[in-house]
Design an enzyme around this catalytic site. Structure first.
Site, PDB file in Angstrom:
ATOM      1  N   ASP A   1       0.894  -1.163   0.000  1.00 58.05           N
ATOM      2  CA  ASP A   1       0.000   0.000   0.000  1.00 58.05           C
ATOM      3  C   ASP A   1       0.928   1.207   0.000  1.00 58.05           C
ATOM      4  O   ASP A   1       1.650   1.440   0.958  1.00 58.05           O
ATOM      5  CB  ASP A   1      -0.858  -0.049   1.267  1.00 58.05           C
ATOM      6  CG  ASP A   1      -1.691   1.225   1.464  1.00 58.05           C
ATOM      7  OD1 ASP A   1      -1.529   2.182   0.674  1.00 58.05           O
ATOM      8  OD2 ASP A   1      -2.484   1.251   2.418  1.00 58.05           O
TER       9      ASP A   1
ATOM     10  N   TYR B   1       1.758   0.165  14.925  1.00 53.54           N
ATOM     11  CA  TYR B   1       0.772   0.038  13.858  1.00 53.54           C
ATOM     12  C   TYR B   1       1.185   0.910  12.688  1.00 53.54           C
ATOM     13  O   TYR B   1       1.290   2.112  12.806  1.00 53.54           O
ATOM     14  CB  TYR B   1      -0.618   0.456  14.361  1.00 53.54           C
ATOM     15  CG  TYR B   1      -1.678   0.229  13.319  1.00 53.54           C
ATOM     16  CD1 TYR B   1      -2.180  -1.051  13.093  1.00 53.54           C
ATOM     17  CD2 TYR B   1      -2.161   1.271  12.550  1.00 53.54           C
ATOM     18  CE1 TYR B   1      -3.132  -1.279  12.126  1.00 53.54           C
ATOM     19  CE2 TYR B   1      -3.121   1.056  11.577  1.00 53.54           C
ATOM     20  CZ  TYR B   1      -3.606  -0.225  11.372  1.00 53.54           C
ATOM     21  OH  TYR B   1      -4.550  -0.435  10.410  1.00 53.54           O
TER      22      TYR B   1
ATOM     23  N   LYS C   1      -1.748  -2.042   7.183  1.00 56.87           N
ATOM     24  CA  LYS C   1      -2.297  -3.385   7.265  1.00 56.87           C
ATOM     25  C   LYS C   1      -1.427  -4.375   6.507  1.00 56.87           C
ATOM     26  O   LYS C   1      -0.754  -4.019   5.568  1.00 56.87           O
ATOM     27  CB  LYS C   1      -3.701  -3.378   6.682  1.00 56.87           C
ATOM     28  CG  LYS C   1      -4.656  -2.461   7.424  1.00 56.87           C
ATOM     29  CD  LYS C   1      -5.283  -3.047   8.673  1.00 56.87           C
ATOM     30  CE  LYS C   1      -5.626  -4.488   8.603  1.00 56.87           C
ATOM     31  NZ  LYS C   1      -4.480  -5.354   8.960  1.00 56.87           N
TER      32      LYS C   1
HETATM   33  C1  F6R Z   1      -6.030   1.026   6.898  1.00 53.65           C
HETATM   34  C2  F6R Z   1      -7.224   0.836   7.689  1.00 53.65           C
HETATM   35  C3  F6R Z   1      -8.064   2.003   7.992  1.00 53.65           C
HETATM   36  C4  F6R Z   1      -7.393   3.020   8.915  1.00 53.65           C
HETATM   37  C5  F6R Z   1      -8.376   4.131   9.325  1.00 53.65           C
HETATM   38  C6  F6R Z   1      -7.734   5.179  10.207  1.00 53.65           C
HETATM   39  O1  F6R Z   1      -5.768  -0.032   6.032  1.00 53.65           O
HETATM   40  O2  F6R Z   1      -7.495  -0.257   8.073  1.00 53.65           O
HETATM   41  O3  F6R Z   1      -9.275   1.567   8.531  1.00 53.65           O
HETATM   42  O4  F6R Z   1      -6.872   2.382  10.035  1.00 53.65           O
HETATM   43  O5  F6R Z   1      -8.880   4.748   8.164  1.00 53.65           O
HETATM   44  O6  F6R Z   1      -6.632   5.718   9.545  1.00 53.65           O
HETATM   45  P1  F6R Z   1      -5.809   6.954  10.106  1.00 53.65           P
HETATM   46  O7  F6R Z   1      -5.402   6.608  11.501  1.00 53.65           O
HETATM   47  O8  F6R Z   1      -4.659   7.054   9.164  1.00 53.65           O
HETATM   48  O9  F6R Z   1      -6.717   8.135  10.046  1.00 53.65           O
HETATM   49 MG    MG Z   2      -3.952   1.849   3.568  1.00 51.64          MG
HETATM   50 MG    MG Z   3      -4.798  -2.247   2.391  1.00 51.70          MG
END
Ligand code: F6R
Ligand code: MG
Ligand code: MG
Length: 364
Positions: free
Chosen positions: A10, A227, A230
């Site tokens: 990603d 973290y 993903k």
């Molecule tokens: C990424 C994912 C999303 C993010 C969420 C919060 O693959 O699973 O659900 O974790 O959009 O993202 P941030 O913390 O970057 O705002």
């Molecule tokens: Mg992402």
């Molecule tokens: Mg992804």
């Protein structure tokens, strides 16, 4: 010998974490088109992850192939940064290339094999989930006769398969033979911290230790210790003639298995099989998806892909997945929709709980 390498990352989402940028896909296509290191390629995606499906004759873990992927993902990330895409470059965990992409943040599933007279393969791409999301479907394909009648009917499948599994927390591996060690195998892979890495045929029809399935098992949080995004996994499965038929392989996705990784990598949700056209995620940053691309490998060329989950025969499981999504969402911040506390260790939750550390008193 032919090698199929699926290398993914990603490197920036459009918009948020939903999908990939067409201009970046085009960049990869143009670069791979003029590269003579590889025999053939297909640039695919699922959600916000780009997968380079490469066919070549260099073998697994080859520095030239890994370096090529590393360079292209870095150049792609530059475009993503210029366009201010979301999380641009997020999976690229290293500053420089060190011989192979292990620990770099890229996910890799690779298999080297001697091409059979006809060599059908299915490449699976998942988003908003983790490597062990392949445990249930791969077990169904290669070890469950209720899914795969070939295990009962085909003498070459009757001897069963060897499963190489990884302990993702302790970084160890072990092999279990099915059918006789199925229960022991399930004892491990029923837990998300174990993931199937490779599968081998026991029929004698395939050269020893030549894999018939391979999964990317990189856990980004374990590499980075925090973290970082993903670990959305990919897998390659060979089909037919002593292996599960394409239809038996797809049948393993006829139920919306509950998997971990939805919203903030912190929620359990149903895995929905979709076509490439529907590989964009939306609701609650999901639900988790899986795409299946079928190819006939033809002397290093990739004939295809056929977008296998495009079929209306999978409408029912999508409907069921949507119903389940509704049910799981109803639980809001409660388990088992939310992951158990120990699994949130690498998210931002511990930072928040730090604030309330002093509030906790010992009971008499
Ligand atoms: C990424 C994912 C999303 C993010 C969420 C919060 O693959 O699973 O659900 O974790 O959009 O993202 P941030 O913390 O970057 O705002
Ligand atoms: Mg992402
Ligand atoms: Mg992804």
């Amino acid at each position: 010998m032919t090698t199929i390498s699926v290398i993914k990352a990603d490197i920036g989402g459009l918009v948020g974490h939903s999908t990939v940028d067409p201009e970046i896909l085009e960049f990869f296509e143009n670069e791979l088109e003029k590269n003579d290191l590889i025999g053939d390629y297909f640039v695919a995606w699922a959600g916000d992850d780009i997968s380079l499906i490469l066919s070549h004759n260099k073998g697994e873990n080859h520095p030239l192939i890994h370096e090529l992927a590393w360079r292209l993902f870095n150049e792609g990330a530059k475009i993503a940064k210029e366009k201010k895409l979301y999380g641009a470059g997020q999976d690229l965990l290293k500053d420089s290339f060190s011989g192979n992409v292990k620990g770099s943040g890229l996910g890799v599933a690779e298999m080297e094999f001697k091409e059979r007279p006809s060599e059908p393969i299915v490449v699976f791409l998942m988003d908003k989930t983790e490597p062990s999301a392949f445990n249930v479907p791969l077990y169904k394909m290669f070890a469950d006769p209720f899914n795969t009648p070939g295990l009962v009917i085909d003498p070459n499948m009757n001897k069963g398969f060897d499963f190489e599994i990884l302990d993702l927390l302790k970084n160890k591996k072990a092999i279990f033979s099915t059918p006789e060690e199925s229960y022991a195998l399930l004892g491990y892979i029923g837990n998300r911290h174990y993931a199937i890495k490779r599968i081998y045929s026991r029929s004698g029809k395939f050269p020893e230790r030549e894999p018939v399935a391979a999964v990317s098992t990189e856990k980004l949080s374990l590499i980075a210790g925090r973290y970082v995004g993903k670990d959305d996994p990919v897998a390659i499965v060979r089909a037919q003639s002593g292996l599960p038929a394409v239809g038996e392989i797809l049948e393993a996705f006829s139920k919306p298995w509950l998997v971990a990784g939805w919203m903030r990598g912190s929620h359990i949700g149903p895995l929905m099989p979709v076509s490439l056209e529907n590989a964009m995620i939306s609701r609650f940053d999901g639900p988790p998806r899986v795409v299946a691309l079928g190819f006939q490998v033809n002397n290093g060329k990739l004939e295809g892909p056929v977008d296998l989950f495009e079929d209306v025969a999978f409408d029912r499981v999508r409907e069921e997945a949507n119903k389940l999504a509704e049910y799981m969402r109803m639980h809001g911040p409660f388990e088992p929709h939310r992951l158990p506390e120990q699994d949130l260790e690498y998210t931002t939750l511990p930072q928040l709980q730090e604030r309330f550390k002093e509030r906790w008193e010992d009971l008499e």
